[in-house]
Design a protein around this motif. Structure first.
Motif, PDB file in Angstrom:
ATOM      1  N   ILE A 244      11.096  41.499 -54.137  1.00  0.00           N
ATOM      2  CA  ILE A 244      10.641  40.833 -55.418  1.00  0.00           C
ATOM      3  C   ILE A 244       9.997  42.018 -56.043  1.00  0.00           C
ATOM      4  CG2 ILE A 244       9.171  39.073 -56.179  1.00  0.00           C
ATOM      5  CD1 ILE A 244       9.825  37.427 -53.901  1.00  0.00           C
ATOM      6  N   SER A 245      10.306  42.021 -57.104  1.00  0.00           N
ATOM      7  CA  SER A 245       9.632  43.285 -58.084  1.00  0.00           C
ATOM      8  C   SER A 245       9.072  42.620 -59.425  1.00  0.00           C
ATOM      9  CB  SER A 245      10.594  44.452 -58.370  1.00  0.00           C
ATOM     10  OG  SER A 245      11.797  43.917 -59.076  1.00  0.00           O
ATOM     11  N   SER A 246       8.234  43.264 -59.986  1.00  0.00           N
ATOM     12  CA  SER A 246       7.893  42.911 -61.570  1.00  0.00           C
ATOM     13  C   SER A 246       7.099  43.987 -62.248  1.00  0.00           C
ATOM     14  CB  SER A 246       6.781  41.637 -61.022  1.00  0.00           C
ATOM     15  OG  SER A 246       6.227  41.260 -62.324  1.00  0.00           O
ATOM     16  N   PRO A 247       7.314  43.939 -63.465  1.00  0.00           N
ATOM     17  CA  PRO A 247       6.634  44.678 -64.433  1.00  0.00           C
ATOM     18  C   PRO A 247       5.271  44.039 -64.779  1.00  0.00           C
ATOM     19  CG  PRO A 247       8.069  43.738 -65.666  1.00  0.00           C
ATOM     20  CD  PRO A 247       8.223  43.336 -64.348  1.00  0.00           C
ATOM     21  N   ALA A 248       4.949  42.877 -64.346  1.00  0.00           N
ATOM     22  CA  ALA A 248       3.546  42.272 -64.823  1.00  0.00           C
ATOM     23  C   ALA A 248       2.465  42.873 -64.206  1.00  0.00           C
ATOM     24  CB  ALA A 248       3.837  40.699 -64.441  1.00  0.00           C
ATOM     25  N   ALA A 249       1.430  42.457 -64.857  1.00  0.00           N
ATOM     26  CA  ALA A 249       0.054  42.932 -64.491  1.00  0.00           C
ATOM     27  C   ALA A 249      -0.399  42.374 -63.083  1.00  0.00           C
ATOM     28  CB  ALA A 249      -1.126  42.561 -65.379  1.00  0.00           C
ATOM     29  N   THR A 252      -0.886  38.065 -61.168  1.00  0.00           N
ATOM     30  CA  THR A 252      -0.549  37.153 -62.474  1.00  0.00           C
ATOM     31  C   THR A 252       0.521  36.215 -61.882  1.00  0.00           C
ATOM     32  OG1 THR A 252       1.047  38.743 -63.162  1.00  0.00           O
ATOM     33  CG2 THR A 252      -1.329  38.636 -64.163  1.00  0.00           C
ATOM     34  N   PHE A 253       1.123  36.325 -60.881  1.00  0.00           N
ATOM     35  CA  PHE A 253       2.163  35.337 -60.379  1.00  0.00           C
ATOM     36  C   PHE A 253       1.872  34.595 -59.161  1.00  0.00           C
ATOM     37  CE2 PHE A 253       5.077  37.120 -63.423  1.00  0.00           C
ATOM     38  CZ  PHE A 253       5.841  35.938 -63.701  1.00  0.00           C
ATOM     39  N   SER A 254       2.243  33.411 -59.202  1.00  0.00           N
ATOM     40  CA  SER A 254       2.014  32.404 -57.895  1.00  0.00           C
ATOM     41  C   SER A 254       3.431  32.481 -57.459  1.00  0.00           C
ATOM     42  CB  SER A 254       1.737  31.037 -58.282  1.00  0.00           C
ATOM     43  OG  SER A 254       0.484  31.175 -58.941  1.00  0.00           O
ATOM     44  N   LEU A 255       3.303  32.478 -55.844  1.00  0.00           N
ATOM     45  CA  LEU A 255       4.891  32.370 -55.237  1.00  0.00           C
ATOM     46  C   LEU A 255       5.385  30.969 -55.430  1.00  0.00           C
ATOM     47  CD1 LEU A 255       3.938  34.261 -51.729  1.00  0.00           C
ATOM     48  CD2 LEU A 255       5.192  35.221 -53.896  1.00  0.00           C
ATOM     49  N   GLY A 256       4.495  30.098 -55.520  1.00  0.00           N
ATOM     50  CA  GLY A 256       5.276  28.646 -55.877  1.00  0.00           C
ATOM     51  C   GLY A 256       4.300  27.619 -55.980  1.00  0.00           C
ATOM     52  N   ARG A 257       4.785  26.399 -56.343  1.00  0.00           N
ATOM     53  CA  ARG A 257       4.062  25.245 -56.589  1.00  0.00           C
ATOM     54  C   ARG A 257       5.123  23.917 -56.101  1.00  0.00           C
ATOM     55  NH1 ARG A 257       2.965  24.354 -62.917  1.00  0.00           N
ATOM     56  NH2 ARG A 257       4.845  24.801 -63.830  1.00  0.00           N
ATOM     57  N   PRO A 258       4.484  22.871 -55.483  1.00  0.00           N
ATOM     58  CA  PRO A 258       5.223  21.898 -55.183  1.00  0.00           C
ATOM     59  C   PRO A 258       5.672  20.984 -56.370  1.00  0.00           C
ATOM     60  CG  PRO A 258       2.950  21.549 -54.589  1.00  0.00           C
ATOM     61  CD  PRO A 258       3.220  22.923 -55.114  1.00  0.00           C
ATOM     62  N   TRP A 259       6.679  20.975 -56.814  1.00  0.00           N
ATOM     63  CA  TRP A 259       7.246  19.984 -57.662  1.00  0.00           C
ATOM     64  C   TRP A 259       7.178  18.434 -57.133  1.00  0.00           C
ATOM     65  CZ3 TRP A 259      13.099  19.453 -59.821  1.00  0.00           C
ATOM     66  CH2 TRP A 259      13.098  18.718 -61.023  1.00  0.00           C
ATOM     67  N   HIS A 260       6.639  17.594 -57.705  1.00  0.00           N
ATOM     68  CA  HIS A 260       6.398  16.326 -56.922  1.00  0.00           C
ATOM     69  C   HIS A 260       6.803  15.233 -57.805  1.00  0.00           C
ATOM     70  CE1 HIS A 260       4.824  13.771 -53.963  1.00  0.00           C
ATOM     71  NE2 HIS A 260       4.118  13.190 -54.845  1.00  0.00           N
ATOM     72  N   ALA A 279       1.884  41.940 -58.597  1.00  0.00           N
ATOM     73  CA  ALA A 279       1.947  40.825 -59.479  1.00  0.00           C
ATOM     74  C   ALA A 279       1.546  39.689 -58.747  1.00  0.00           C
ATOM     75  CB  ALA A 279       3.270  40.778 -60.329  1.00  0.00           C
ATOM     76  N   VAL A 280       2.083  39.573 -57.557  1.00  0.00           N
ATOM     77  CA  VAL A 280       1.566  38.322 -56.793  1.00  0.00           C
ATOM     78  C   VAL A 280       0.134  38.215 -56.460  1.00  0.00           C
ATOM     79  CG1 VAL A 280       1.714  37.167 -54.580  1.00  0.00           C
ATOM     80  CG2 VAL A 280       3.995  38.187 -55.795  1.00  0.00           C
ATOM     81  N   ARG A 281      -0.430  37.075 -56.610  1.00  0.00           N
ATOM     82  CA  ARG A 281      -1.674  36.628 -56.450  1.00  0.00           C
ATOM     83  C   ARG A 281      -2.060  37.028 -55.053  1.00  0.00           C
ATOM     84  NH1 ARG A 281      -4.007  34.229 -61.116  1.00  0.00           N
ATOM     85  NH2 ARG A 281      -2.235  33.194 -62.485  1.00  0.00           N
ATOM     86  N   VAL A 282      -2.572  38.013 -54.466  1.00  0.00           N
ATOM     87  CA  VAL A 282      -3.011  38.342 -53.209  1.00  0.00           C
ATOM     88  C   VAL A 282      -3.692  37.233 -52.378  1.00  0.00           C
ATOM     89  CG1 VAL A 282      -3.482  40.054 -51.628  1.00  0.00           C
ATOM     90  CG2 VAL A 282      -2.279  40.746 -53.557  1.00  0.00           C
ATOM     91  N   ALA A 283      -4.687  37.003 -53.031  1.00  0.00           N
ATOM     92  CA  ALA A 283      -5.705  36.038 -52.384  1.00  0.00           C
ATOM     93  C   ALA A 283      -5.317  34.775 -52.050  1.00  0.00           C
ATOM     94  CB  ALA A 283      -7.062  35.922 -53.357  1.00  0.00           C
ATOM     95  N   ALA A 284      -4.587  34.113 -53.148  1.00  0.00           N
ATOM     96  CA  ALA A 284      -4.272  32.740 -52.880  1.00  0.00           C
ATOM     97  C   ALA A 284      -2.816  32.627 -53.859  1.00  0.00           C
ATOM     98  CB  ALA A 284      -5.256  31.767 -53.771  1.00  0.00           C
ATOM     99  N   PRO A 285      -1.764  32.723 -53.520  1.00  0.00           N
ATOM    100  CA  PRO A 285      -0.510  32.770 -53.994  1.00  0.00           C
ATOM    101  C   PRO A 285       0.048  31.545 -54.268  1.00  0.00           C
ATOM    102  CG  PRO A 285      -0.034  33.334 -51.622  1.00  0.00           C
ATOM    103  CD  PRO A 285      -1.434  33.030 -52.019  1.00  0.00           C
TER     104      PRO A 285
END
Length: 342
Positions: A244-249, A252-260, A279-285
């Motif tokens: 997984i790669s990204s040019p984003a800061a 700034t990206f979450s790995l996922g969220r549960p569609w419900h 770019a992945v939110r390290v502390a809370a993805p």
């Protein structure tokens, strides 16, 4: 066997077997936008095909919406150069785009390509949805699907699927039914919930790009995945052995969220043995989806690497023993032992 008069057939009575049904040979249907093949559009070739046929597409750009119905079991769609960048199927509908009758397409209806047939193979093609939020500020339903995969035993290999929000939908027409889709050695890009749905889907050795929406470090560029796996299913979405790669800061990206969307949707997603960018939110993805908390979903990581990877209380990890149950082969074997992994 009885004849029309009700007497026993002489041939059968004498033990002579009935003639075997003649096998129908699979056919290759060729497509070229310049008219040098049998068909100018991909959909025309699909419409002319029977189950088990092959649609071979020449280099070019095909601006069309395609649909492979359930009746085309075993169909193969392939780019004839072997390079997915050469064969591009493209369109630009969003969920909020209006049809001629004034209604809107909705999320699934926005798809550039819908693949409903079982035992389908798609290889060596690009499918993209180029709809842009910036060009349609009046539309609030901004989901714009490139691919809807909604069959069982589907294989997508050496492809490119490009979009922004909701790029690839892994869909189960029956929420508890067996619908398995295998993506390998492919490229997928998007920004919001762009791998999502309730089918069982494996992304194996795939390159995934998190597209930059311009958020500053620590802001919100989007979400990689949004599974809504039925709670009765053990397996939802697996991303394994991928990059997984990204040019984003950063952050700034979450790995996922549960569609419900329904009470029995409890998203299941594992990301393992995969390189994660800064770019992945390290502390809370992981993040909530509306009022449904991510901690109620089934989200796990295992042995990820890169600047976006770490282990902490907000990043549930599989144990080594559990990891053996969450492999590509395990996700896909189902009730019939299907194993496209090789």
């Amino acid at each position: 066997m009885l004849t029309a008069a009700g007497t026993t057939s002489t041939a059968v009575a004498a033990g002579v077997p009935a003639p075997a049904a003649k096998a129908v040979a699979a056919t290759t249907r060729t497509v070229a936008a310049d008219g040098s093949a049998q068909y100018r559009t991909v959909q025309a070739a699909i419409d002319a095909s029977a189950a088990g046929d092959t649609v071979s597409i020449a280099k070019g750009t095909y601006r069309e919406v395609i649909n492979v119905p359930t009746s085309r079991t075993g169909l193969t769609i392939k780019g004839d150069t072997g390079n997915a960048e050469d064969i591009v199927i493209t369109y630009d509908n969003a969920a909020g785009t209006r049809k001629p009758d004034g209604t809107t397409y909705g999320t699934r209806g926005s798809a550039t390509a819908t693949f409903a047939a079982n035992s389908l193979t798609v290889t060596g093609v690009t499918v993209q949805n180029t709809w842009l939020r910036s060009e349609h500020p009046d539309i609030t339903d901004t989901q714009a699907v490139a691919v809807t995969a909604q069959g069982d035993r589907q294989i997508f290999r050496n492809d490119r699927f490009i979009g922004h929000q909701d790029t690839v939908l892994n869909w189960s027409p029956s929420a508890t039914g067996q619908y398995r889709q295998y993506f390998r050695n492919s490229f997928i890009s998007g920004d919001v919930d762009f791998i999502f749905g309730d089918a069982t889907a494996v992304y194996d050795r795939v390159n995934i790009t998190l597209r930059d929406r311009g958020a500053a470090a620590g802001g919100n560029n989007g979400y990689l995945a949004a599974p809504n796996t039925n709670s009765a299913k053990k397996y939802g979405i697996l991303i394994t052995g991928s990059t997984i790669s990204s040019p984003a800061a950063a952050n700034t990206f979450s790995l996922g969220r549960p569609w419900h969307p329904t009470a029995d949707a409890v998203g299941q997603l594992v990301i393992r043995d995969t390189a994660l960018p800064a770019a992945v939110r390290v502390a809370a993805p992981w993040t909530d989806f509306g009022t449904f908390p991510w901690k109620s979903a089934r989200f796990h990581e295992y042995a990820n690497t890169g600047p976006g990877a770490t282990v902490n209380a907000n990043r549930p990890q599989l144990t080594a023993a559990q990891a053996g149950e969450y492999t590509a082969a395990a996700y896909l074997s189902g009730t019939d032992g299907w194993n496209p992994v090789g």
